[in-house]
Design a protein around this motif. Sequence first.
Motif, PDB file in Angstrom:
ATOM      1  N   ARG A  53       0.828  -1.213   0.000  1.00  0.00           N
ATOM      2  CA  ARG A  53       0.000   0.000   0.000  1.00  0.00           C
ATOM      3  C   ARG A  53       0.861   1.261   0.000  1.00  0.00           C
ATOM      4  N   LEU A  54       1.973   1.231   0.713  1.00  0.00           N
ATOM      5  CA  LEU A  54       2.896   2.370   0.655  1.00  0.00           C
ATOM      6  C   LEU A  54       3.419   2.556  -0.766  1.00  0.00           C
ATOM      7  N   LYS A  55       3.710   1.448  -1.423  1.00  0.00           N
ATOM      8  CA  LYS A  55       4.193   1.498  -2.805  1.00  0.00           C
ATOM      9  C   LYS A  55       3.121   2.081  -3.730  1.00  0.00           C
ATOM     10  N   GLU A  56       1.896   1.651  -3.531  1.00  0.00           N
ATOM     11  CA  GLU A  56       0.781   2.155  -4.342  1.00  0.00           C
ATOM     12  C   GLU A  56       0.583   3.654  -4.127  1.00  0.00           C
ATOM     13  N   LEU A  57       0.636   4.099  -2.872  1.00  0.00           N
ATOM     14  CA  LEU A  57       0.476   5.523  -2.578  1.00  0.00           C
ATOM     15  C   LEU A  57       1.638   6.334  -3.152  1.00  0.00           C
ATOM     16  N   ARG A  58       2.822   5.769  -3.107  1.00  0.00           N
ATOM     17  CA  ARG A  58       3.983   6.442  -3.696  1.00  0.00           C
ATOM     18  C   ARG A  58       3.779   6.617  -5.196  1.00  0.00           C
ATOM     19  N   ASN A  59       3.249   5.585  -5.848  1.00  0.00           N
ATOM     20  CA  ASN A  59       2.993   5.679  -7.285  1.00  0.00           C
ATOM     21  C   ASN A  59       1.961   6.748  -7.596  1.00  0.00           C
ATOM     22  N   LYS A  60       0.923   6.835  -6.774  1.00  0.00           N
ATOM     23  CA  LYS A  60      -0.087   7.882  -6.981  1.00  0.00           C
ATOM     24  C   LYS A  60       0.529   9.256  -6.820  1.00  0.00           C
ATOM     25  N   ALA A  61       1.369   9.413  -5.805  1.00  0.00           N
ATOM     26  CA  ALA A  61       2.015  10.713  -5.581  1.00  0.00           C
ATOM     27  C   ALA A  61       2.966  11.048  -6.727  1.00  0.00           C
ATOM     28  N   ALA A  62       3.653  10.054  -7.234  1.00  0.00           N
ATOM     29  CA  ALA A  62       4.640  10.295  -8.295  1.00  0.00           C
ATOM     30  C   ALA A  62       3.986  10.652  -9.622  1.00  0.00           C
ATOM     31  N   HIS A  63       2.825  10.097  -9.896  1.00  0.00           N
ATOM     32  CA  HIS A  63       2.230  10.255 -11.222  1.00  0.00           C
ATOM     33  C   HIS A  63       1.074  11.248 -11.278  1.00  0.00           C
TER      34      HIS A  63
ATOM     35  N   GLU B 174      -0.688  14.716 -11.612  1.00  0.00           N
ATOM     36  CA  GLU B 174      -0.288  15.991 -12.198  1.00  0.00           C
ATOM     37  C   GLU B 174      -0.298  17.084 -11.144  1.00  0.00           C
ATOM     38  N   GLU B 175      -1.359  17.114 -10.340  1.00  0.00           N
ATOM     39  CA  GLU B 175      -1.450  18.077  -9.252  1.00  0.00           C
ATOM     40  C   GLU B 175      -1.596  17.308  -7.961  1.00  0.00           C
ATOM     41  N   LEU B 176      -0.776  17.635  -6.998  1.00  0.00           N
ATOM     42  CA  LEU B 176      -0.847  16.972  -5.709  1.00  0.00           C
ATOM     43  C   LEU B 176      -0.848  18.033  -4.617  1.00  0.00           C
ATOM     44  N   ASN B 177      -2.012  18.302  -4.061  1.00  0.00           N
ATOM     45  CA  ASN B 177      -2.137  19.250  -2.967  1.00  0.00           C
ATOM     46  C   ASN B 177      -2.366  18.468  -1.689  1.00  0.00           C
ATOM     47  N   LEU B 178      -1.375  17.741  -1.294  1.00  0.00           N
ATOM     48  CA  LEU B 178      -1.455  16.859  -0.149  1.00  0.00           C
ATOM     49  C   LEU B 178      -1.100  17.638   1.109  1.00  0.00           C
ATOM     50  N   SER B 179      -1.810  17.376   2.194  1.00  0.00           N
ATOM     51  CA  SER B 179      -1.513  18.091   3.433  1.00  0.00           C
ATOM     52  C   SER B 179      -0.183  17.624   4.004  1.00  0.00           C
ATOM     53  N   LYS B 180       0.436  18.496   4.761  1.00  0.00           N
ATOM     54  CA  LYS B 180       1.723  18.176   5.376  1.00  0.00           C
ATOM     55  C   LYS B 180       1.555  17.076   6.420  1.00  0.00           C
ATOM     56  N   ASN B 181       0.419  17.040   7.091  1.00  0.00           N
ATOM     57  CA  ASN B 181       0.180  15.987   8.089  1.00  0.00           C
ATOM     58  C   ASN B 181       0.121  14.611   7.435  1.00  0.00           C
ATOM     59  N   ASP B 182      -0.536  14.513   6.282  1.00  0.00           N
ATOM     60  CA  ASP B 182      -0.596  13.229   5.575  1.00  0.00           C
ATOM     61  C   ASP B 182       0.795  12.810   5.107  1.00  0.00           C
ATOM     62  N   ALA B 183       1.564  13.765   4.609  1.00  0.00           N
ATOM     63  CA  ALA B 183       2.920  13.456   4.164  1.00  0.00           C
ATOM     64  C   ALA B 183       3.786  13.033   5.348  1.00  0.00           C
ATOM     65  N   ARG B 184       3.644  13.697   6.488  1.00  0.00           N
ATOM     66  CA  ARG B 184       4.409  13.307   7.689  1.00  0.00           C
ATOM     67  C   ARG B 184       4.041  11.892   8.116  1.00  0.00           C
ATOM     68  N   SER B 185       2.751  11.579   8.081  1.00  0.00           N
ATOM     69  CA  SER B 185       2.311  10.231   8.446  1.00  0.00           C
ATOM     70  C   SER B 185       2.913   9.196   7.523  1.00  0.00           C
ATOM     71  N   TYR B 186       2.926   9.486   6.231  1.00  0.00           N
ATOM     72  CA  TYR B 186       3.521   8.568   5.260  1.00  0.00           C
ATOM     73  C   TYR B 186       5.005   8.382   5.562  1.00  0.00           C
ATOM     74  N   VAL B 187       5.712   9.482   5.820  1.00  0.00           N
ATOM     75  CA  VAL B 187       7.150   9.415   6.112  1.00  0.00           C
ATOM     76  C   VAL B 187       7.395   8.577   7.362  1.00  0.00           C
ATOM     77  N   GLU B 188       6.592   8.777   8.387  1.00  0.00           N
ATOM     78  CA  GLU B 188       6.759   8.016   9.627  1.00  0.00           C
ATOM     79  C   GLU B 188       6.529   6.522   9.399  1.00  0.00           C
ATOM     80  N   LEU B 189       5.488   6.192   8.650  1.00  0.00           N
ATOM     81  CA  LEU B 189       5.206   4.787   8.346  1.00  0.00           C
ATOM     82  C   LEU B 189       6.331   4.156   7.531  1.00  0.00           C
ATOM     83  N   ALA B 190       6.752   4.875   6.511  1.00  0.00           N
ATOM     84  CA  ALA B 190       7.817   4.344   5.648  1.00  0.00           C
ATOM     85  C   ALA B 190       9.118   4.186   6.432  1.00  0.00           C
ATOM     86  N   SER B 191       9.426   5.137   7.289  1.00  0.00           N
ATOM     87  CA  SER B 191      10.650   5.046   8.094  1.00  0.00           C
ATOM     88  C   SER B 191      10.584   3.886   9.062  1.00  0.00           C
ATOM     89  N   ALA B 192       9.430   3.664   9.668  1.00  0.00           N
ATOM     90  CA  ALA B 192       9.270   2.543  10.598  1.00  0.00           C
ATOM     91  C   ALA B 192       9.425   1.212   9.866  1.00  0.00           C
TER      92      ALA B 192
END
Length: 185
Positions: free
Chosen positions: A147-157, A159-177
Amino acid sequence: MDVLTFTSTTIKSLAWPTVVIFLVLMLKKPITEIVPLLRKLKYKELEIEFSDAVAELKAEASTSILDAGTPTTPETQPQNRLLQLVNLSTRAAILEAWLEVETAAAAVASSFWNKPRMDTFRNYAKLGDYLLQCKVIDTKQLEIFNRLKELRNKAAHAEELNLSKNDARSYVELASALAAHIKAA
């Protein structure tokens, strides 16, 4: 054009917009109550879907990654550079966080072959399945990996990504763990 024709034409052209505005005003309260319950929204679909997926992953990770016996050392904490990167670009932070997971997974997978880190594992589509087979991660962690891989693909592809900083922090924390858990194996 006489007055009656003009009036008739004006009423015809204003009828639908007036009905739509009237309905929106009448249904404003029910619509605002329903919007938070939506899973997908056509306008900026990715951001709403991404937020929900990150929240679900964070709940799952508390039981499978963080409580799976990973030691709490400075290496297992989310890296400051990634969290600082969130303030600059949420997309870049997500891509870099995934790169950490992918690098850790490729290094561990390569170690089973007694060879230095091989880039072929990085491009291996079933890398998560291989880690499961080698008992580096369990099935719950494999699901989070995918699922992290799938979300990364969505973020990478996107065109416009207005993602909140809290969601990005959560993703970073999960990926780091997850990366720390894989490295500890």
